[in-house]
Design a protein around this motif. Structure first.
Motif, PDB file in Angstrom:
ATOM      1  N   THR A   1       0.836  -1.194   0.000  1.00 36.24           N
ATOM      2  CA  THR A   1       0.000   0.000   0.000  1.00 36.24           C
ATOM      3  C   THR A   1       0.872   1.246   0.000  1.00 36.24           C
ATOM      4  O   THR A   1       2.097   1.170   0.163  1.00 36.24           O
ATOM      5  CB  THR A   1      -0.898   0.013   1.243  1.00 36.24           C
ATOM      6  OG1 THR A   1      -0.070   0.039   2.415  1.00 36.24           O
ATOM      7  CG2 THR A   1      -1.777  -1.230   1.292  1.00 36.24           C
ATOM      8  N   LYS A   2       0.234   2.408  -0.159  1.00 38.54           N
ATOM      9  CA  LYS A   2       0.995   3.665  -0.115  1.00 38.54           C
ATOM     10  C   LYS A   2       1.629   3.869   1.257  1.00 38.54           C
ATOM     11  O   LYS A   2       2.751   4.369   1.362  1.00 38.54           O
ATOM     12  CB  LYS A   2       0.069   4.836  -0.458  1.00 38.54           C
ATOM     13  CG  LYS A   2      -0.384   4.859  -1.913  1.00 38.54           C
ATOM     14  CD  LYS A   2      -1.269   6.064  -2.195  1.00 38.54           C
ATOM     15  CE  LYS A   2      -1.700   6.084  -3.657  1.00 38.54           C
ATOM     16  NZ  LYS A   2      -2.594   7.244  -3.956  1.00 38.54           N
TER      17      LYS A   2
ATOM     18  N   THR B   1       4.717   1.693   1.460  1.00 38.58           N
ATOM     19  CA  THR B   1       5.802   2.248   0.655  1.00 38.58           C
ATOM     20  C   THR B   1       6.460   3.433   1.354  1.00 38.58           C
ATOM     21  O   THR B   1       7.693   3.537   1.407  1.00 38.58           O
ATOM     22  CB  THR B   1       5.264   2.695  -0.716  1.00 38.58           C
ATOM     23  OG1 THR B   1       4.634   1.589  -1.354  1.00 38.58           O
ATOM     24  CG2 THR B   1       6.385   3.209  -1.596  1.00 38.58           C
TER      25      THR B   1
END
Length: 259
Positions: free
Chosen positions: A46-47, A50
């Protein structure tokens, strides 16, 4: 330009150089994860994940390399008759060798190991694909139907249900045989770019790492030509990297070719 300018220069030299190598290691591990365990990668990547990885990487670099830079600046700055701007690796020899191994050599080893994991995974999967009944590469006009994109399929992950195009589904030609799809051929080009990217890392970074590793254990080791070539090669990495990364991204590569 004074000690303050020297400290800033050494900070950029050490932290950003370490950032380049460690970024390659993170990218390589991500790539291997995505290829070997694609469903797990899609579910976990997921963001937030990351962003967390990026922050942890830079904190790790500052903890290891930043502490070395701080100790050199506060306590071991060289006061030579001719002003120089270098780390005092003579008095900080053991610390210098440790940082070289931890933030430079180890990430390079991780990058190479990840590449070999991808290669082994590709070699393991290729025979399975080719052993399927009637699975052949298109060689004539009849088999060109294999270039059509396979139908979309739905994948469910933590981020919800997404419709994606399967890159591993074979398409039947008009004579009933399975043929390799267009996405599979594009995947082969990506493996070629991955190989080129890994080779560039080795060529541009290994000479400098070898030089500093040897000089860290042999105090009288000094080959000016070796030192200059190694530094120039490492500098070339910052120029080549963006070009290779663009070539690995389909949309950017196609856009550039059309322009």
């Amino acid at each position: 330009m004074g000690n303050h300018a020297c400290s800033f220069y050494l900070y950029c030299l050490s932290v950003f150089d370490a950032g380049i190598i460690n970024s390659h290691a993170v990218i390589a591990v991500n790539r291997a994860w995505a290829i070997v365990r694609p469903m797990s990668f899609r579910a976990a990547h997921t963001k937030r994940f990351t962003l967390t990885v990026c922050i942890v990487m830079w904190l790790y670099i500052h903890l290891v390399m930043g502490s070395f830079w701080l100790a050199d600046m506060l306590y071991f700055r060289m006061d030579a008759p001719i002003k120089v701007c270098l780390f005092n690796t003579v008095q900080l020899n053991a610390w210098s060798n440790a940082t070289d191994i931890i933030v430079f050599i180890l990430p390079l080893a991780v990058t190479l190991l990840s590449f070999f994991v991808v290669v082994i995974s590709k070699m393991h999967r290729s025979p399975q694909t080719l052993k399927r009944p009637g699975c052949v590469k298109p060689q004539n006009a009849t088999a060109r139907t294999g270039e059509e994109e396979p139908p979309p399929i739905s994948l469910t992950s933590k981020k919800g249900t997404e419709t994606v195009t399967s890159a591993v589904v074979a398409v039947q030609a008009s004579d009933g045989r399975d043929v390799l799809t267009g996405p599979q051929r594009r995947r082969s080009r990506k493996y070629a770019m991955l190989t080129l990217l890994t080779i560039s890392i080795v060529i541009f970074t290994v000479p400098e790492m070898v030089y500093f590793l040897i000089s860290g254990f042999l105090n009288n080791f000094w080959i000016p030509e070796f030192f200059e070539v190694a530094n120039l090669l490492f500098a070339c990495q910052t120029v080549v990297d963006p070009i290779l990364f663009v070539l690995t991204m389909d949309k950017l590569r196609v856009t550039r070719l059309r322009q």
